[in-house]
Design a protein around this motif. Structure first.
Motif, PDB file in Angstrom:
ATOM      1  N   ASP A 278      23.602  -0.012 -24.164  1.00 52.39           N
ATOM      2  CA  ASP A 278      22.521   0.145 -23.200  1.00 52.39           C
ATOM      3  C   ASP A 278      21.243   0.646 -23.856  1.00 52.39           C
ATOM      4  OD1 ASP A 278      23.962  -0.687 -21.046  1.00 52.39           O
ATOM      5  OD2 ASP A 278      24.455   1.304 -20.315  1.00 52.39           O
ATOM      6  N   GLY A 279      21.386   1.332 -24.959  1.00 57.33           N
ATOM      7  CA  GLY A 279      20.206   1.849 -25.638  1.00 57.33           C
ATOM      8  C   GLY A 279      19.434   0.788 -26.382  1.00 57.33           C
TER       9      GLY A 279
ATOM     10  N   ALA B 217      17.434  -2.488 -25.962  1.00 52.99           N
ATOM     11  CA  ALA B 217      16.807  -3.316 -24.936  1.00 52.99           C
ATOM     12  C   ALA B 217      17.132  -4.793 -25.112  1.00 52.99           C
ATOM     13  CB  ALA B 217      15.295  -3.097 -24.940  1.00 52.99           C
TER      14      ALA B 217
ATOM     15  N   TRP C 293      20.794  -5.030 -23.559  1.00 53.28           N
ATOM     16  CA  TRP C 293      21.077  -4.838 -22.138  1.00 53.28           C
ATOM     17  C   TRP C 293      20.314  -5.788 -21.226  1.00 53.28           C
ATOM     18  CZ3 TRP C 293      17.110  -3.387 -18.996  1.00 53.28           C
ATOM     19  CH2 TRP C 293      16.137  -2.478 -19.427  1.00 53.28           C
ATOM     20  N   THR C 294      19.176  -6.314 -21.659  1.00 50.59           N
ATOM     21  CA  THR C 294      18.452  -7.258 -20.809  1.00 50.59           C
ATOM     22  C   THR C 294      19.145  -8.612 -20.727  1.00 50.59           C
ATOM     23  OG1 THR C 294      17.059  -7.841 -22.703  1.00 50.59           O
ATOM     24  CG2 THR C 294      16.190  -6.227 -21.169  1.00 50.59           C
TER      25      THR C 294
ATOM     26  N   PHE D 157      20.196   1.602 -19.064  1.00 54.32           N
ATOM     27  CA  PHE D 157      19.538   2.194 -20.229  1.00 54.32           C
ATOM     28  C   PHE D 157      20.059   3.610 -20.405  1.00 54.32           C
ATOM     29  CE2 PHE D 157      16.030   4.556 -22.275  1.00 54.32           C
ATOM     30  CZ  PHE D 157      15.965   3.821 -23.452  1.00 54.32           C
TER      31      PHE D 157
ATOM     32  N   ASN E  34      11.123   7.099 -22.343  1.00 58.11           N
ATOM     33  CA  ASN E  34      12.542   6.929 -22.024  1.00 58.11           C
ATOM     34  C   ASN E  34      12.801   6.878 -20.523  1.00 58.11           C
ATOM     35  OD1 ASN E  34      14.666   7.022 -24.366  1.00 58.11           O
ATOM     36  ND2 ASN E  34      12.974   8.332 -25.033  1.00 58.11           N
TER      37      ASN E  34
ATOM     38  N   LYS F 129      11.826   3.440 -19.190  1.00 53.91           N
ATOM     39  CA  LYS F 129      12.861   2.430 -19.463  1.00 53.91           C
ATOM     40  C   LYS F 129      14.063   2.626 -18.539  1.00 53.91           C
ATOM     41  CE  LYS F 129      11.721   1.811 -24.370  1.00 53.91           C
ATOM     42  NZ  LYS F 129      12.192   2.025 -25.765  1.00 53.91           N
TER      43      LYS F 129
ATOM     44  N   ALA G 134      15.786  -0.009 -15.372  1.00 54.85           N
ATOM     45  CA  ALA G 134      17.185  -0.372 -15.163  1.00 54.85           C
ATOM     46  C   ALA G 134      17.722   0.177 -13.845  1.00 54.85           C
ATOM     47  CB  ALA G 134      18.028   0.153 -16.321  1.00 54.85           C
TER      48      ALA G 134
END
Length: 487
Positions: free
Chosen positions: A119-120, A122, A125-126, A143, A225, A228, A232
């Protein structure tokens, strides 16, 4: 790199440091004498080129750690689609099949360790909901924020190469003295007129800075952070409240003040905050949620926690009652589980000594990156037998506990503690800390190189005395530094 033994001594420096947050400076030693953690007078002086070397080493080491984390994740059966189908409490991660199990991490945590790791990223996870064959498919992207960490480095100035000793990835302390106290020391003493003065952008990187002199603004780690995270988790408010938790059994006040400082930077960045004790984190069975219990004015009503920073080791947390519920809560498909800073992967993949042999395995032969490493092996491996001079470290250890230094087959320093009772150790080629002349004898500095949001951000120096000072413990001193001072 020089140690300046007789630098300026400020009038009333104890009160000044106390007012800035160093409330844990003084202690009484077993012999009844007083001990001062902060050393006023001596300091370390660096050239600009040496600082650039340390900064480059820090950035390179962090990139290597990210690759090492990917390797560790791939050694766990739960990184695959089939592995995830086995269910939360099933057993597919044997010692033979899973690296995480082999280093003592409970299987029920693996899924969330891996999820928060991916998840960290990008780029990862996108794409979760676009490719059903991804290694770790999710219903929606998420995220997992990470704000800070600290490398401990061996370094002896120009002509030497920084070497990684360990990575304090999840719960590093000495943040107050590195970010605030030594910065004010530099301002008040004026020991240098150099443009940089000190390698220390920790505070600015946390809270951000405006555009000036043609340079763009930076929102800082907290705003970046949380923004971001809100992409999510769209149900979060624009400025979600961030709880900051510390362990009250630490009577020195060090944990409380390190957490309070981080909390103040989040507040300066514009977020509502609240300081709580670890004992005030509870579990609401009916709501299946992590909650804040005994909230002032709401004693009979548990308050749900959306985002929390805790200065408490995950390796303690996941062995305690309630751990399973907290990890299950993270997996809530509606993404209303609690977000933890630092995320569990910081301890499981980066913040333990098993990272050291993994880094050596992956990069030991790389002439450009491997130069920042020391040969390291699991203590029960064949590679360990090739070392006659080494540091033996528990995989799950802190503050030098249970670290043994061996030179030419003979122990030269031991520090017995409760760590290492699981029998999990690594050995790392011995690289004795540099030696400088101090007022009471030979001193040995270790460089604490800070990362804020994955970027090199500054330095703090801890210093031990004599042979026992070759292992940095909680009673080692903190010394400030400057760049090209006038002394």
């Amino acid at each position: 790199m020089r140690r300046i033994p007789y630098g300026p001594v400020r009038d009333g420096w104890q009160l000044t440091n106390f007012s800035l947050g160093l409330t844990y400076n003084d202690d009484v030693l077993p012999d009844g004498s007083m001990y001062s953690y902060w050393q006023e007078g001596p300091y370390y002086d660096f050239t600009a080129a040496e600082i650039e070397e340390l900064e480059t080493a820090t950035a390179t080491l962090y990139d290597m750690c990210l690759e090492a984390g990917d390797w560790m994740v791939e050694q766990c059966p739960r990184h695959t689609v089939e592995g995830r189908k086995q269910g939360f409490f099933s057993s597919v991660c044997t010692r033979e099949a899973c690296f995480l199990t082999r280093i003592g991490i409970p299987e029920y945590t693996h899924e969330q360790i891996i999820r928060t790791w991916l998840d960290g990223d990008a780029e990862t996870w996108t794409h979760y909901d676009k490719d059903p064959e991804m290694r770790l498919p999710m219903q929606t992207p998420d995220f997992s924020p990470t704000v800070y960490g600290r490398f401990d480095l061996w370094y002896n100035g120009a002509g030497s190469t920084p070497r990684l000793l360990e990575f304090n990835a999840q719960t590093p302390t000495s943040l107050v003295e590195a970010a605030v106290i030594q910065w004010h020391w530099m301002d008040q003493t004026g020991v240098t007129k150099h443009e940089w003065r000190q390698w220390n952008s920790i505070h600015d990187r946390l809270v951000g800075w405006p555009a000036e002199n043609g340079e763009p603004a930076d929102p800082g780690a907290w705003r970046r952070n949380i923004a971001k995270l809100r992409e999510a988790r769209t149900w979060l408010p624009e400025k979600p409240k961030i709880y900051f938790a510390y362990e009250t059994s630490d009577t020195s006040g060090e944990d409380r003040m390190n957490v309070a400082y981080l909390m103040s930077t989040a507040e300066e960045a514009g977020f509502p905050v609240e300081l709580i004790a670890m004992s005030q984190i509870g579990w609401d069975v009916a709501g299946d949620r992590v909650v804040y219990v005994s909230a002032p004015g709401r004693e009979n009503q548990a308050v749900p926690i959306d985002v929390i920073f805790m200065l408490y080791p995950w390796e303690w947390f996941w062995h305690e009652e309630g751990g399973k519920a907290f990890f299950r809560n993270m997996a809530d498909p509606e993404k209303r589980g609690t977000v933890w800073l630092e995320p569990p992967y910081k301890a499981a993949l980066l913040g333990n000594k098993a990272l050291l042999p993994v880094l050596w395995k992956l990069f030991g032969d790389d002439p450009e990156r491997g130069k920042y490493l020391l040969p390291a092996f699991f203590a029960d491996s064949k590679g360990a037998k090739t070392l006659t001079s080494y540091a033996k470290k528990p995989i799950w250890g802190r503050e030098g506990g249970s670290v043994t230094l061996v030179k030419d087959g003979v122990p030269i320093s031991e520090n017995p503690s409760e760590y290492g009772t699981d029998g999990l150790f690594v050995v790392q080629e011995l690289c004795e800390l540099p030696s400088f002349d101090g007022l009471e004898g030979t001193v040995h500095p270790v460089i604490g190189s800070w990362l804020i949001d994955g970027e090199p951000a500054g330095m703090g120096i801890r210093e031990g005395l004599g042979v026992e000072g070759l292992v940095t413990k909680d009673n080692c001193n903190f010394l400030p530094h400057a760049i090209e001072s006038d002394n």
